[in-house]
Design an enzyme around this catalytic site. Sequence first.
Site, mmCIF file in Angstrom:
data_model
loop_
_atom_site.group_PDB
_atom_site.id
_atom_site.type_symbol
_atom_site.label_atom_id
_atom_site.label_comp_id
_atom_site.label_asym_id
_atom_site.label_seq_id
_atom_site.Cartn_x
_atom_site.Cartn_y
_atom_site.Cartn_z
ATOM 1 N N GLU A 16 0.794 -1.221 0.000
ATOM 2 C CA GLU A 16 0.000 0.000 0.000
ATOM 3 C C GLU A 16 0.838 1.289 0.000
ATOM 4 O O GLU A 16 0.785 2.084 0.931
ATOM 5 C CB GLU A 16 -0.953 0.001 1.200
ATOM 6 C CG GLU A 16 -2.011 -1.082 1.103
ATOM 7 C CD GLU A 16 -3.091 -0.971 2.172
ATOM 8 O OE1 GLU A 16 -2.931 -0.164 3.115
ATOM 9 O OE2 GLU A 16 -4.096 -1.696 2.070
ATOM 10 N N GLU A 142 -5.467 -8.579 -0.300
ATOM 11 C CA GLU A 142 -6.125 -8.175 0.952
ATOM 12 C C GLU A 142 -7.591 -7.893 0.678
ATOM 13 O O GLU A 142 -7.940 -7.186 -0.262
ATOM 14 C CB GLU A 142 -5.504 -6.903 1.551
ATOM 15 C CG GLU A 142 -4.266 -7.118 2.373
ATOM 16 C CD GLU A 142 -3.900 -5.874 3.187
ATOM 17 O OE1 GLU A 142 -4.822 -5.101 3.555
ATOM 18 O OE2 GLU A 142 -2.708 -5.674 3.440
#
Length: 279
Positions: A16, A142
């Site tokens: 991320e 995720e």
Amino acid sequence: LAAALAANPEFELLNEPFPGASQVGACLAGSCPALDALVSARWTELTNRIRAVAPSLPVWWEPITLSLFTPLQHLVDGAVASGPEGRQVGLSFHTYCLGTDGGQPTEPSAGELALCRPTFAAAFDRAEEQTSTWDAPAMLTEFGASASPLNVTTPARLADDHLMSWFHWHYPSGAVGEGGGLGTEVVETQLVRPYAQATAGEPLAQRYDPATGDFTFRYRPDRSIAEPTSIAVPGRAYPDGYDAVATGGDVTSPPDAGRLTVQPAADSTDVVVHVTRRS
């Protein structure tokens, strides 16, 4: 670091990445080409360092965090050094919507469904858009992280629709059965599910109905591959066993095996495997 990673089966460069305060506005508006070029160049540099010591190591690139809310970055992998099996670069992406790191184990409202379903669908569409330019795979690394079952049920179904592998993020805190705050029923019916683990050919479609246990997988066999197609069938999803039929092929594994194997018939174009829950 690259040398230390050489023995790993695969590697994601960074989790991320955030665009920084100066780029947030442009990225949220849907276009930050300078950042796209910068991130692509950095991912390429790091990948080439890994490729020098691990020529066949799959490397996963992840877009910026804001790609959950904006059009996906246009990352370019064309300058990555090829190894014996090609560039070996794939896209790692995440998708979240409702009650992340919180939420309640209750059925979502109509408003929540209207908000989240397009959000989840867009994440998969953007991932496919990106990897279609690479001729590379995408993987959902995720999702979940919420007690709301919507964050599991919809992404898991979409992953089947798009023939993508996935990793579920952690169960939220809270003791509700074996699944923490997510709830045992959701864990058992949505996360514990059959899937095609290795396809001896081209996968074409996969669908699972958690309520009935019906699972269907369709693929086009590659006759140059001697190994069978292998489908993982977890016993927890089929407590009384299962029945399996292969149209255009033959089931070669023992009854109720945890790994269902199939070989194509000599004259088949496509093979369809159908698994039903025994009661």
